[in-house]
Design an enzyme around this catalytic site. Structure first.
Site, PDB file in Angstrom:
ATOM      1  N   LYS A   9      32.848  11.914  29.851  1.00 27.77           N
ATOM      2  CA  LYS A   9      33.875  11.216  30.627  1.00 27.77           C
ATOM      3  C   LYS A   9      33.236  10.440  31.787  1.00 27.77           C
ATOM      4  O   LYS A   9      33.941   9.903  32.639  1.00 27.77           O
ATOM      5  CB  LYS A   9      34.912  12.209  31.141  1.00 27.77           C
ATOM      6  CG  LYS A   9      35.741  12.798  30.000  1.00 27.77           C
ATOM      7  CD  LYS A   9      36.673  13.859  30.503  1.00 27.77           C
ATOM      8  CE  LYS A   9      37.470  14.449  29.358  1.00 27.77           C
ATOM      9  NZ  LYS A   9      38.219  15.635  29.797  1.00 27.77           N
ATOM     10  N   CYS A  57      49.018  18.096  36.032  1.00 23.59           N
ATOM     11  CA  CYS A  57      49.150  17.489  34.707  1.00 23.59           C
ATOM     12  C   CYS A  57      48.790  18.490  33.615  1.00 23.59           C
ATOM     13  O   CYS A  57      49.111  19.679  33.731  1.00 23.59           O
ATOM     14  CB  CYS A  57      48.314  16.219  34.618  1.00 23.59           C
ATOM     15  SG  CYS A  57      48.710  15.195  33.177  1.00 23.59           S
ATOM     16  N   ASP A 102      39.847  11.849  33.481  1.00 25.77           N
ATOM     17  CA  ASP A 102      39.878  10.820  32.432  1.00 25.77           C
ATOM     18  C   ASP A 102      38.584  10.024  32.469  1.00 25.77           C
ATOM     19  O   ASP A 102      38.040   9.663  31.433  1.00 25.77           O
ATOM     20  CB  ASP A 102      41.083   9.896  32.629  1.00 25.77           C
ATOM     21  CG  ASP A 102      42.339  10.563  32.097  1.00 25.77           C
ATOM     22  OD1 ASP A 102      42.964  11.325  32.859  1.00 25.77           O
ATOM     23  OD2 ASP A 102      42.656  10.372  30.909  1.00 25.77           O
ATOM     24  N   LYS A 139      45.115  11.806  36.325  1.00 25.33           N
ATOM     25  CA  LYS A 139      46.570  11.605  36.388  1.00 25.33           C
ATOM     26  C   LYS A 139      47.053  11.215  37.780  1.00 25.33           C
ATOM     27  O   LYS A 139      46.599  11.764  38.784  1.00 25.33           O
ATOM     28  CB  LYS A 139      47.257  12.902  35.938  1.00 25.33           C
ATOM     29  CG  LYS A 139      48.746  12.947  35.985  1.00 25.33           C
ATOM     30  CD  LYS A 139      49.413  11.866  35.179  1.00 25.33           C
ATOM     31  CE  LYS A 139      48.859  11.813  33.768  1.00 25.33           C
ATOM     32  NZ  LYS A 139      49.166  10.597  33.053  1.00 25.33           N
ATOM     33  N   GLY A 174      40.107  14.263  26.502  1.00 28.86           N
ATOM     34  CA  GLY A 174      39.231  14.877  25.505  1.00 28.86           C
ATOM     35  C   GLY A 174      39.774  14.682  24.100  1.00 28.86           C
ATOM     36  O   GLY A 174      39.053  14.269  23.188  1.00 28.86           O
TER      37      GLY A 174
END
Ligand code: RUB
Length: 294
Positions: A218, A113, A182, A193, A7
């Protein structure tokens, strides 16, 4: 890694586009368009995996081709960039509220993460007065888990740091998993991650709910057309210190992995809590809206 998290990367990319437009000193519309496109390519090339960056940068270029004057083109890039930053920040708030609705008092949560969206959900549940306990993974090799536990502890949340390989050991205690994203592909797979897919597998085996917190920017529309997501590999220095192992030993340091849709219970997005099978429909709507078109 100065700017990290999908982000934040997207917002930084969009803001950089806006800054470029603000500081442009030339007087040619054609040259401006050319330089904006070059600028977008440089930014996008800086991080290969998080499609949020591509989408954030492209969103600022909406209307660039149709602008009739330089001022119009500049203003549209500046406006789009500010809009993207505003909307993407609001998306995290929406996700936090909807995700927190899935959490009840007494829940043990695991996160991996350092995801602003996943942390937003956890902090919102805590803010609502829910009594929760969180396991956060260290996330080797960069150890973003340290950032996560600091933030959760600061918010007064009962937090336990675990090493990545302890995930399956604690799984029997865990009720729900919340991770960030992601990239989300057209068939509902999650790119996040490294280690996320192992956590999802362990959760699946233990029948633990696995939630992805992902803004819709995303979602990678390019994957509809068969594009594969490039998995970034980072420096081997993140893994071992120089001289620690013989030079003959190869090191492989992929930073993200892919979790199949089958292991995901739901994706918590800014347009609602959706099944991974619905990602395609959301993407088609984004494409229909011309969201990422010049
Ligand atoms: C961060 C990471 C996060 C996602 C989502 O990796 O994988 O889970 O980027 O984060 P890195 P957010 O630290 O290598 O960038 O929810 O903040 O967008």
């Amino acid at each position: 890694m100065t700017i990290r998290g999908a982000g934040k990367i997207a917002r930084a990319g969009a803001s950089a586009m806006g800054d470029f437009a603000k500081n442009y000193k030339g007087n040619s519309l054609e040259e401006f368009r050319k330089e904006v496109r070059e600028c977008s390519e440089i930014l996008i090339a800086s991080r290969p995996t998080a499609v949020s960056l591509w989408n954030g940068v492209k969103a600022t270029m909406r209307g660039l081709s149709s602008a009739e004057t330089l001022d119009e083109a500049r203003e549209s890039v500046i406006f789009n960039s500010e809009e993207f930053v505003k909307i993407s920040s609001m998306a995290v708030e929406t996700i936090s509220k909807m995700g927190a609705n899935r959490i009840k008092s007494g829940d043990v949560i695991l996160t991996h993460c350092n995801s602003k969206a996943a942390i937003g959900v956890i902090k919102e549940a805590h803010r609502q007065g829910k009594d929760i306990k969180v396991y956060a993974t260290e996330s080797r090799p960069w150890r973003q888990g340290i950032l996560t536990v600091n933030e959760l502890a600061e918010a007064g949340i009962d937090t336990t740091l675990i090493i990545d390989s302890a995930v399956r050991s604690v799984m029997k205690e865990v009720d729900k998993i919340f991770v960030g994203a992601d990239t989300i592909t057209s068939h509902g797979a999650l790119i996040n991650k490294i280690g996320t897919s192992q956590i999802a597998l362990a959760a699946h085996e233990a029948r633990v709910q696995f939630y992805v917190c992902s803004e819709t920017y995303k979602f990678s529309s390019a994957t509809i057309f068969g594009d594969m997501v490039t998995i970034e590999e980072r420096s081997i220095d993140e893994v071992v210190k120089k001289g620690e192992i013989p030079d003959s030993v190869k090191i492989y340091n992929p930073v993200f992995d892919s979790t199949p849709a089958a292991y995901i219970d739901a994706i918590i997005t800014d347009v609602g809590v959706i099944h991974p099978g619905s990602v395609y429909d959301v993407m088609i709507r984004q494409l229909g809206d011309g969201m990422f078109e010049e």
